[in-house]
Design a protein around this motif. Structure first.
Motif, PDB file in Angstrom:
ATOM      1  N   ALA A 190      39.115  31.048  34.835  1.00  0.00           N
ATOM      2  CA  ALA A 190      39.321  31.534  33.471  1.00  0.00           C
ATOM      3  C   ALA A 190      39.141  30.413  32.454  1.00  0.00           C
ATOM      4  N   ALA A 191      39.627  29.220  32.793  1.00  0.00           N
ATOM      5  CA  ALA A 191      39.495  28.082  31.881  1.00  0.00           C
ATOM      6  C   ALA A 191      38.038  27.668  31.714  1.00  0.00           C
TER       7      ALA A 191
ATOM      8  N   HIS B 104      45.395  32.298  43.126  1.00  0.00           N
ATOM      9  CA  HIS B 104      45.942  32.259  41.762  1.00  0.00           C
ATOM     10  C   HIS B 104      45.478  30.998  41.035  1.00  0.00           C
ATOM     11  N   VAL B 105      45.512  29.875  41.716  1.00  0.00           N
ATOM     12  CA  VAL B 105      45.062  28.614  41.107  1.00  0.00           C
ATOM     13  C   VAL B 105      43.581  28.690  40.766  1.00  0.00           C
ATOM     14  N   LYS B 106      42.774  29.233  41.687  1.00  0.00           N
ATOM     15  CA  LYS B 106      41.340  29.375  41.423  1.00  0.00           C
ATOM     16  C   LYS B 106      41.101  30.280  40.223  1.00  0.00           C
TER      17      LYS B 106
ATOM     18  N   PHE C 186      35.795  38.985  34.221  1.00  0.00           N
ATOM     19  CA  PHE C 186      35.681  38.262  35.484  1.00  0.00           C
ATOM     20  C   PHE C 186      34.382  38.634  36.199  1.00  0.00           C
ATOM     21  N   ALA C 187      34.078  39.930  36.294  1.00  0.00           N
ATOM     22  CA  ALA C 187      32.880  40.351  37.015  1.00  0.00           C
ATOM     23  C   ALA C 187      31.612  39.812  36.345  1.00  0.00           C
ATOM     24  N   ALA C 188      31.574  39.875  35.016  1.00  0.00           N
ATOM     25  CA  ALA C 188      30.393  39.385  34.297  1.00  0.00           C
ATOM     26  C   ALA C 188      30.206  37.889  34.507  1.00  0.00           C
ATOM     27  N   LYS C 189      31.291  37.117  34.447  1.00  0.00           N
ATOM     28  CA  LYS C 189      31.188  35.670  34.620  1.00  0.00           C
ATOM     29  C   LYS C 189      30.895  35.285  36.070  1.00  0.00           C
TER      30      LYS C 189
END
Length: 333
Positions: free
Chosen positions: A292-293, A285-287, A181-184
């Protein structure tokens, strides 16, 4: 007897997993009946395995039936849920999209203890279910329901920004997701691990720098703005406080029942913040699922059968630290 009957897997006073049955009289207008296909195993489930309750809160399944007022889901949809079951909907926290802190919140282990993710089916409020994006498999989605949502919530809600130096302690069930997550998000990710053999894996997940714990001092160059503690034990704070930037934030992510003991003076002299974190409210949560997708974020998982034997095997391996890195229980495996 009419109604809905399904198989569940509960904890017990001995810590053994027990197969049982749950009965629901009917499907309420705002509820959905799910056939569970995948369930993530979280460390929190270990805390409750000696309780007489159905275990599991990282659930993913397929909608089999919807209540008369449900419009957001239809039969055949994939859906998942996490730690939060229900809220009042009208307090200040709910109205400000912070419903996880609703004083009347219903959560795992404190409500609906007759059902959970370790089961054949679940009857859930549609408002607290989440659509699974087509590009995320159900096996990958399960750990995102709690682990992924917790990590993303910490980063998204507490001002982690692109180009920030982000430190992550631990490459495990939470840490390997945090790196991604942090990298993206465009951060410069600095990883601290007890195992040098995880160096290349951490880099493949997005880490720019990797340091092995055990040194008497870390030489990390630029100081760190955000530090995520994802290990099951607390670190040597004297080592890590020295590499933090002024006004940096520390996020203790894992759950511990002990006291948080930390040197006092560096907190004051550097203006540091210790930020408590729990699971995400629904909007975040939705975000998280969308993010992730879009970015192809996937937990590294090991699969086990969604049976008494499979649950016990997965829990035993988690106890021994042998899971790489999230266990997923699969129905019919």
């Amino acid at each position: 007897m009419t109604g809905i009957d399904f198989t569940v897997f509960k904890g017990s006073s001995t810590g053994k997993i027990v197969e049982s049955k749950t009965h629901k009289e009917s499907l309420k207008p705002d509820e959905v009946l799910l056939k569970i296909t995948h369930a993530g195993l979280c460390g929190t489930d270990q805390h409750y395995k000696t309780e007489d309750m159905v275990l599991g809160h990282e659930g993913v399944g397929v909608v089999q039936q919807v209540g008369s007022q449900v419009t957001a889901f239809k039969v055949g949809d994939r859906a998942g849920w996490g730690f939060l079951h229900n809220t009042c909907g009208h307090c200040d926290e709910c109205l400000n999209a912070n419903e996880f802190f609703c004083p009347e919140r219903a959560t795992y282990a404190h409500s609906n203890t007759d059902q959970g993710a370790f089961a054949s089916h679940a009857v859930w409020k549609a408002a607290f279910l989440f659509h699974i994006p087509d590009t995320i498999s159900s096996s990958d989605a399960a750990p995102l329901m709690c682990a992924g949502a917790t990590i993303f919530n910490a980063m998204y809600s507490y001002n982690v920004r692109p180009a920030d130096r982000v430190g992550i302690i631990g490459v495990g069930g939470l840490g390997h997701i945090a790196i991604q997550f942090a990298a993206k998000m465009g951060c410069e990710v600095v990883v601290f691990s007890g195992s040098d053999h995880k160096r290349e894996e951490a880099r493949s997940l997005g880490a720019k720098e990797f340091y092995t714990r055990g040194a008497s001092k870390y030489e990390v160059g630029k100081s760190i703005k955000h530090l995520f503690v994802t290990t099951s034990h607390l670190p040597d704070w004297n080592l890590f406080l020295s590499v933090l930037a002024p006004n940096a934030t520390i996020y203790p992510i894992t759950v511990s029942h002990g006291d948080l003991v930390i040197p006092y003076t560096p907190i004051i002299s550097k203006g540091l913040t210790i930020q408590g974190i729990f699971c995400a409210s629904r909007g975040v949560h939705v975000k998280m699922l969308k993010f992730a997708a879009i970015h192809g974020i996937k937990p590294i998982t090991q699969e086990f059968p969604l049976t008494v034997e499979g649950i016990e095997e997965a829990m035993a391996k988690l106890d021994r630290g042998e899971i790489r890195y999230r266990a997923v229980l699969v129905a019919g495996r």
